[in-house]
Design a protein around this motif. Sequence first.
Motif, PDB file in Angstrom:
ATOM      1  N   PRO A  43       0.924  -1.189  -0.007  1.00  0.00           N
ATOM      2  CA  PRO A  43       0.118  -0.055   0.082  1.00  0.00           C
ATOM      3  C   PRO A  43       1.000   1.340   0.119  1.00  0.00           C
ATOM      4  CG  PRO A  43      -0.978  -1.491   1.495  1.00  0.00           C
ATOM      5  CD  PRO A  43       0.419  -2.004   1.040  1.00  0.00           C
ATOM      6  N   ASN A  88      -3.875   1.633  -3.014  1.00  0.00           N
ATOM      7  CA  ASN A  88      -4.839   1.901  -1.818  1.00  0.00           C
ATOM      8  C   ASN A  88      -4.648   0.772  -0.785  1.00  0.00           C
ATOM      9  OD1 ASN A  88      -5.824   4.174  -3.122  1.00  0.00           O
ATOM     10  ND2 ASN A  88      -7.468   2.971  -3.959  1.00  0.00           N
ATOM     11  N   ALA A  89      -4.861   1.159   0.388  1.00  0.00           N
ATOM     12  CA  ALA A  89      -5.088   0.190   1.471  1.00  0.00           C
ATOM     13  C   ALA A  89      -6.018  -0.617   1.532  1.00  0.00           C
ATOM     14  CB  ALA A  89      -5.149   0.862   2.912  1.00  0.00           C
ATOM     15  N   ASP A  90      -6.272  -1.749   1.880  1.00  0.00           N
ATOM     16  CA  ASP A  90      -7.253  -2.906   1.762  1.00  0.00           C
ATOM     17  C   ASP A  90      -8.714  -2.389   2.249  1.00  0.00           C
ATOM     18  OD1 ASP A  90      -6.923  -2.889   4.194  1.00  0.00           O
ATOM     19  OD2 ASP A  90      -6.335  -5.010   4.620  1.00  0.00           O
TER      20      ASP A  90
END
Length: 249
Positions: A43, A88-90
Motif C-alpha cells: 500500500p 490503496n490500503a485494503d
Amino acid sequence: MAGSLISALDLRLPAATGKRPARLAQLVVGSLVDAIVARRIAPQSVLPPESALSAAFEVSRITVREAVKLLEAKGLVSVRHGVGAVVNADTEWNLLDADVLAAAMRHDENVTLLDELVGVRVALESDLAAQAALNADATDLAEIEGLYHRLESQLREPEAFIVSDVEFHDRIMAASGNRLARSIVGTVHSQARTSLRYQGHPSVQDVTVTNREHAKILERLLDRDAAGAGTAMADHIRSAWSRRRPTPA
C-alpha cells in the motif's frame, strides 16, 4: 524502484506470436490485482510508469492505461496527478468485485476473509429467512419444501447435495422479496464456493446434519415464525461453517 515492483508481477501473458486476446488489459489487470492483494506491491507504493509496464507486459501503453482505469474502478489504486497510480490500503478495495474477491480468497491464509464472509451470510440470510416467513406465498413454500425433500434424497451423494443446498438457500432468499440482499449474498457466496477451503469435502454424515438443520428452517417458515426462521438460519450457517472451517495456515 520500478524494477523491484515489476519483479513482483506475474508477467505470463500469451506469447507475442499467434492469436492475442482482444482484452489484453484484463490480463494485465489480473497480474496487478494478484500482486496488490498478495502485498507483493505494498500500500502507498506507486505503480511503475506506463512505459515500464508496457515494456514488461509487452503490450501498448493504451492497454496499460485501460488496465490502470480498471484497477481504479476496483478500488485498488488512486490515480494522482503528477504522482501516478498509488496503491490503496485494503480498506479501499471493492471486495464485491469478482477479481478482487477471488484474489483476496486465494491469499486468505488466516481464513479471516472467509470468516467475514460467513458473518455477512449470517447477518443477511437470517434476516432474509425472517422476511421469507412473512412474505412467502404458497408456491414459494411448496418449492422450498420440494428442495428440502430433494436434499433428503441426496444424503448419500454429497456432491449433488451441495448443488441443491445452494438452490435451497437461494429459494428462501427469493421468497423474502429482498432483491438487493439476495444479490449481495449471491455474489460473495458464488465466488466463495470456488474455494475448496470454503467448500470443504463434506461427508455423508456432514450433509445429514446439515439437512436436519434445514428441516428446522423449513418448519419455522411453514409456521410463519419470522423470529424462529431467522434464528434457525443463523444457527445453521454458523454450525455448517464450524464443521468445515479449515485450520488457518
